[in-house]
Design a protein around this motif. Structure first.
Motif, mmCIF file in Angstrom:
data_model
loop_
_atom_site.group_PDB
_atom_site.id
_atom_site.type_symbol
_atom_site.label_atom_id
_atom_site.label_comp_id
_atom_site.label_asym_id
_atom_site.label_seq_id
_atom_site.Cartn_x
_atom_site.Cartn_y
_atom_site.Cartn_z
ATOM 1 N N GLY A 1 0.601 14.925 -5.472
ATOM 2 C CA GLY A 1 -0.333 14.200 -4.627
ATOM 3 C C GLY A 1 -1.752 14.387 -5.111
ATOM 4 O O GLY A 1 -1.993 15.108 -6.074
ATOM 5 N N SER A 2 -2.649 13.706 -4.527
ATOM 6 C CA SER A 2 -2.453 12.983 -3.292
ATOM 7 C C SER A 2 -1.922 11.557 -3.465
ATOM 8 O O SER A 2 -1.459 10.964 -2.495
ATOM 9 C CB SER A 2 -3.771 12.918 -2.527
ATOM 10 N N SER A 3 -1.962 10.995 -4.696
ATOM 11 C CA SER A 3 -1.528 9.602 -4.879
ATOM 12 C C SER A 3 -0.018 9.523 -5.094
ATOM 13 O O SER A 3 0.453 8.763 -5.952
ATOM 14 C CB SER A 3 -2.242 8.964 -6.080
ATOM 15 N N GLY A 4 0.760 10.302 -4.348
ATOM 16 C CA GLY A 4 2.197 10.392 -4.599
ATOM 17 C C GLY A 4 2.914 9.062 -4.470
ATOM 18 O O GLY A 4 3.798 8.740 -5.272
ATOM 19 N N GLY A 5 2.564 8.261 -3.468
ATOM 20 C CA GLY A 5 3.266 6.998 -3.257
ATOM 21 C C GLY A 5 3.114 6.054 -4.439
ATOM 22 O O GLY A 5 4.074 5.385 -4.837
ATOM 23 N N SER A 6 1.921 5.991 -5.019
ATOM 24 C CA SER A 6 1.705 5.116 -6.180
ATOM 25 C C SER A 6 2.514 5.598 -7.377
ATOM 26 O O SER A 6 3.099 4.787 -8.112
ATOM 27 C CB SER A 6 0.216 5.060 -6.547
ATOM 28 N N ALA A 7 2.561 6.914 -7.571
ATOM 29 C CA ALA A 7 3.340 7.471 -8.686
ATOM 30 C C ALA A 7 4.821 7.147 -8.507
ATOM 31 O O ALA A 7 5.508 6.746 -9.449
ATOM 32 C CB ALA A 7 3.128 8.988 -8.775
ATOM 33 N N VAL A 8 5.322 7.287 -7.273
ATOM 34 C CA VAL A 8 6.732 7.009 -6.988
ATOM 35 C C VAL A 8 7.023 5.519 -7.179
ATOM 36 O O VAL A 8 8.038 5.147 -7.777
ATOM 37 C CB VAL A 8 7.095 7.450 -5.557
ATOM 38 N N ALA A 9 6.130 4.673 -6.691
ATOM 39 C CA ALA A 9 6.346 3.227 -6.784
ATOM 40 C C ALA A 9 6.512 2.797 -8.239
ATOM 41 O O ALA A 9 7.328 1.928 -8.558
ATOM 42 C CB ALA A 9 5.183 2.475 -6.134
ATOM 43 N N VAL A 10 5.738 3.409 -9.127
ATOM 44 C CA VAL A 10 5.827 3.064 -10.546
ATOM 45 C C VAL A 10 7.050 3.736 -11.182
ATOM 46 O O VAL A 10 7.817 3.100 -11.910
ATOM 47 C CB VAL A 10 4.515 3.460 -11.267
ATOM 48 N N GLY B 1 -9.379 15.710 -7.682
ATOM 49 C CA GLY B 1 -9.157 16.991 -8.364
ATOM 50 C C GLY B 1 -7.844 16.998 -9.138
ATOM 51 O O GLY B 1 -7.351 18.064 -9.519
ATOM 52 N N GLY B 2 -7.282 15.810 -9.325
ATOM 53 C CA GLY B 2 -5.988 15.720 -10.022
ATOM 54 C C GLY B 2 -5.022 14.781 -9.335
ATOM 55 O O GLY B 2 -3.849 14.692 -9.703
ATOM 56 N N SER B 3 -5.509 14.063 -8.331
ATOM 57 C CA SER B 3 -4.639 13.273 -7.447
ATOM 58 C C SER B 3 -3.969 12.071 -8.110
ATOM 59 O O SER B 3 -3.086 11.471 -7.516
ATOM 60 C CB SER B 3 -5.430 12.793 -6.231
ATOM 61 N N ILE B 4 -4.383 11.700 -9.334
ATOM 62 C CA ILE B 4 -3.607 10.734 -10.110
ATOM 63 C C ILE B 4 -2.736 11.484 -11.117
ATOM 64 O O ILE B 4 -1.538 11.214 -11.251
ATOM 65 C CB ILE B 4 -4.528 9.742 -10.862
ATOM 66 N N ARG B 5 -3.319 12.429 -11.822
ATOM 67 C CA ARG B 5 -2.634 13.041 -12.971
ATOM 68 C C ARG B 5 -1.472 13.943 -12.566
ATOM 69 O O ARG B 5 -0.420 13.935 -13.201
ATOM 70 C CB ARG B 5 -3.652 13.824 -13.813
ATOM 71 N N GLN B 6 -1.652 14.742 -11.500
ATOM 72 C CA GLN B 6 -0.573 15.660 -11.115
ATOM 73 C C GLN B 6 0.650 14.894 -10.612
ATOM 74 O O GLN B 6 1.769 15.176 -11.033
ATOM 75 C CB GLN B 6 -1.113 16.689 -10.109
ATOM 76 N N PRO B 7 0.516 13.883 -9.724
ATOM 77 C CA PRO B 7 1.707 13.107 -9.367
ATOM 78 C C PRO B 7 2.288 12.317 -10.545
ATOM 79 O O PRO B 7 3.513 12.140 -10.625
ATOM 80 C CB PRO B 7 1.234 12.174 -8.242
ATOM 81 N N ARG C 1 0.843 -1.186 0.000
ATOM 82 C CA ARG C 1 0.000 0.000 0.000
ATOM 83 C C ARG C 1 0.882 1.241 0.000
ATOM 84 O O ARG C 1 1.947 1.253 0.606
ATOM 85 C CB ARG C 1 -0.918 -0.024 1.222
ATOM 86 N N THR C 2 0.411 2.269 -0.671
ATOM 87 C CA THR C 2 1.286 3.417 -0.913
ATOM 88 C C THR C 2 0.849 4.672 -0.167
ATOM 89 O O THR C 2 -0.327 4.880 0.139
ATOM 90 C CB THR C 2 1.366 3.721 -2.421
ATOM 91 N N ASN C 3 1.848 5.502 0.059
ATOM 92 C CA ASN C 3 1.697 6.746 0.812
ATOM 93 C C ASN C 3 0.832 7.746 0.032
ATOM 94 O O ASN C 3 0.746 7.694 -1.193
ATOM 95 C CB ASN C 3 3.097 7.331 1.066
ATOM 96 N N MET C 4 0.215 8.646 0.761
ATOM 97 C CA MET C 4 -0.742 9.584 0.157
ATOM 98 C C MET C 4 -0.917 10.772 1.089
ATOM 99 O O MET C 4 -0.488 10.733 2.240
ATOM 100 C CB MET C 4 -2.087 8.878 -0.042
ATOM 101 N N ASP C 5 -1.554 11.819 0.584
ATOM 102 C CA ASP C 5 -2.019 12.867 1.483
ATOM 103 C C ASP C 5 -3.207 12.328 2.268
ATOM 104 O O ASP C 5 -4.043 11.589 1.733
ATOM 105 C CB ASP C 5 -2.461 14.095 0.682
#
Lengths: 486, 100
Positions: free
Chosen positions: A151-160, A174-180, A119-123
């Motif tokens: 963020g907010s899905s920063g951990g998932s973006a970093v993991a990949v 509001g952008g929590s997949i696309r911005q990271p 599981r990955t880190n997030m805001d």
């Protein structure tokens, strides 16, 4: 340090040829997650994942691989539930809580043979644009660990991005997949609202939230989206359409397709000029490939961030009322009466940004302010939707920068909430309109990745994926590896 | 309309079941004033004839057959509670009366 894992297509070939086993992939992913100092993961489930990988290897040996994702290690943002696993949402208030069931998206990924490694880190509760609002501390950007991963899905973006897993799930409000995805140089997609079930996604703003994939290539993101999409009776807002077959969309052919360029997103004062230049160059590349471009207008764009923060916080204040110390996670100690328990549990359990948004949302829904703020924002939301309807009468997809900038430094915006909100200026409109949008890497500025955002008509994920895939066939940004993950 | 006093922040915090320290209330009043000032821009738009959007992809409310089907078992539902007994959530006493 263990080597980075390849993409889904590459790993699938290696699994098919018996050059690697799912067990080895799970071990490698967990070893790499531990070795990297990026705080991308909040929990690894190596033992359970290894047992599942053994089953997966056995299925493959019997010729019973379930899908192209069979044996592929994946990661989940910590707000997407998996039975028996923590889902802390980076919040103190959900400390120790374990999910009683699988989110539909997770059940579908597992049914496809994918193996969740962690599981990955997030805001906290997905509220933020930097993954700094986390009880676990900030995740770090593999391109520059002093920078935020978004963020907010920063951990998932970093993991990949760091090659821990070839694909991961995030959630986008509001952008929590696309911005990271943009900040970390990977592909990230927010599907049409209702395309992927929200059942088992911890709610932030229910009319905006969507689960979506991260991957390094559009091809891989497409495989994940195909696995998780489709109608689910457990989510009343799930669109009653079967999961679309999307792989056929990745033809590389964009000839005749019309790309709209909204003038409001390319205004010279709205974004870093070098980011705009990278996006324009990417659009020119697509023109070379046969796409046409035309200027379009989304006139209510300047109102999108205000609209978003009113709608999202109002819904959040209601959704987060459930954390009261009764049903989940953590209760304050030595409480007096019921009211005291609520107040102290919530005050101790929520971080500053979550409190700020609960307060704002409560305020805009409260007597005397509802019409001026909340209803007004819902009306402007209608105007934003109409903007897109009119624009899509003249084009097939819309191209913009994903973010007005590249990754900012950790701590730089922590004390300035409004400035943090404004980093979502280009991503909030798509969820307000309910339309699909993705970010695909399109260059670098000073060593940090830039994302090209593509937005499409509701349910037309296929066109977005076609264009983004065509772009990746003509570019190699996605093949570059961050220095922290070499 | 956008100025928000500390008293007002504390009233809102009460509605939201939050307790703020003095410093927190002060900071939040400042932050909320800045944000409310920013969202004030919406008032410039004439929306008198505009329907509000609650769901961006409107659907009819789906219905299912009125039949019993398996749900989350009570033991499972209370397993994640901070304080449970059997299949019940335990909370501080709500009803006034003799001490229990």
């Amino acid at each position: 340090m263990s080597d980075p894992l390849g993409g889904v297509a590459e790993l699938r070939g290696a699994l098919d040829d018996r050059r690697v086993s799912a067990v080895e992939l799970v071990r490698a992913a967990c070893a790499r997650a531990r070795a990297l100092d990026l705080n991308a993961f909040t929990h690894l489930r190596e033992e359970a994942a290894l047992a599942e990988a053994e089953d997966s290897d056995a299925r493959r040996a019997r010729g019973e691989a379930r899908s192209p994702l069979e044996g592929i290690p994946v990661a989940l943002k910590d707000n997407v539930c998996q039975a028996g696993e923590p889902a802390q949402c980076a919040s103190r208030i959900l400390e120790g809580w374990k999910s009683p069931y699988d989110a539909t998206a997770v059940a579908r990924l597992r049914a496809a043979g994918a193996i969740v490694v962690g599981r990955t880190n997030m805001d906290e509760f997905a509220m933020g644009s930097s993954t700094e609002n986390s009880v676990h501390g900030p995740a770090r950007n593999p391109w520059d660990p002093e920078c935020a991963p978004g963020g907010s899905s920063g951990g998932s973006a970093v993991a990949v991005a760091a090659g821990v897993v070839p694909a991961a799930l995030g959630s986008d409000t509001g952008g929590s997949i696309r911005q990271p995805a943009s900040f970390c140089g990977v592909v990230g997609m927010k599907p049409t609202y209702g395309r992927v079930s929200r059942y088992g996604l911890v709610a932030f703003a229910s009319s905006l939230d969507q689960i979506g994939p991260f991957a390094r290539t559009v091809e891989d993101a497409t495989l994940v989206l195909e696995a998780i999409a489709g109608h689910d009776p457990c989510d009343a807002t799930s669109i009653p359409e079967p999961a679309p077959a999307l792989a056929g969309a990745l033809s590389g052919d964009v000839s005749g397709l019309v790309i709209g360029l909204p003038r409001e997103y390319f205004a010279s004062d709205g974004a870093d000029p070098e980011v705009l230049a990278a996006v324009r160059t990417a659009v020119a590349e697509l023109e070379q490939a046969g796409a046409k471009t035309r200027e379009v207008s989304l006139p209510h764009t300047p109102y999108a961030v205000a609209t978003y923060y009113l709608v999202a916080t109002a819904e959040a204040s209601s959704n987060l009322a459930r954390y009261d110390g009764v049903r989940y996670g953590r209760r304050a100690e030595r409480v007096g009466d019921l009211l005291d328990m609520y107040r102290r549990t919530r005050s101790e359990g929520f971080g500053a940004e979550v409190k700020r948004r609960i307060l704002l949302g409560t305020y805009v829904l409260s007597a005397g302010y509802y019409d001026a703020y909340y209803r007004k924002a819902q009306q402007v939301r209608t105007l934003l939707r109409r903007d897109f309807e009119e624009a899509f009468a003249a084009c097939d997809v819309i191209a913009t920068p994903t973010a007005p900038e590249t990754a900012f430094r950790l701590g730089e915006r922590a004390a300035d909430p409004l400035r943090m909100y404004l980093s979502d200026v280009f991503t909030v409109s798509a969820p307000l309109a309910g339309i699909p949008a993705l970010s695909v890497p399109c260059g670098f500025v000073d060593g940090l990745p830039v994302g090209l955002q593509l937005m499409g008509r509701a349910l037309d994920e296929a066109s977005l994926l076609r264009v983004a895939d065509a772009y990746q066939r003509r570019s190699d940004w996605h093949e570059r590896r961050p220095p922290e993950a070499a | 309309m956008s100025a928000i006093t500390r008293d007002e922040v504390e009233r809102i915090a009460g509605l939201a079941r939050l307790e703020l320290s003095e410093g927190e209330a002060e900071r939040m009043a400042g932050d909320l004033a800045t944000i409310l000032d920013y969202v004030e821009a919406l008032q410039a738009l004439d929306t008198s004839d505009v329907e509000p959007t609650a769901n961006p992809v409107p659907l009819e409310t789906p219905l299912r057959d009125d039949r019993v089907r398996p749900g989350l078992a009570a033991e499972v539902a209370v397993a994640g509670a901070p304080h449970a007994e059997g299949t019940a959530f335990v909370v501080p006493k709500v009803i006034e009366g003799e001490e229990g």
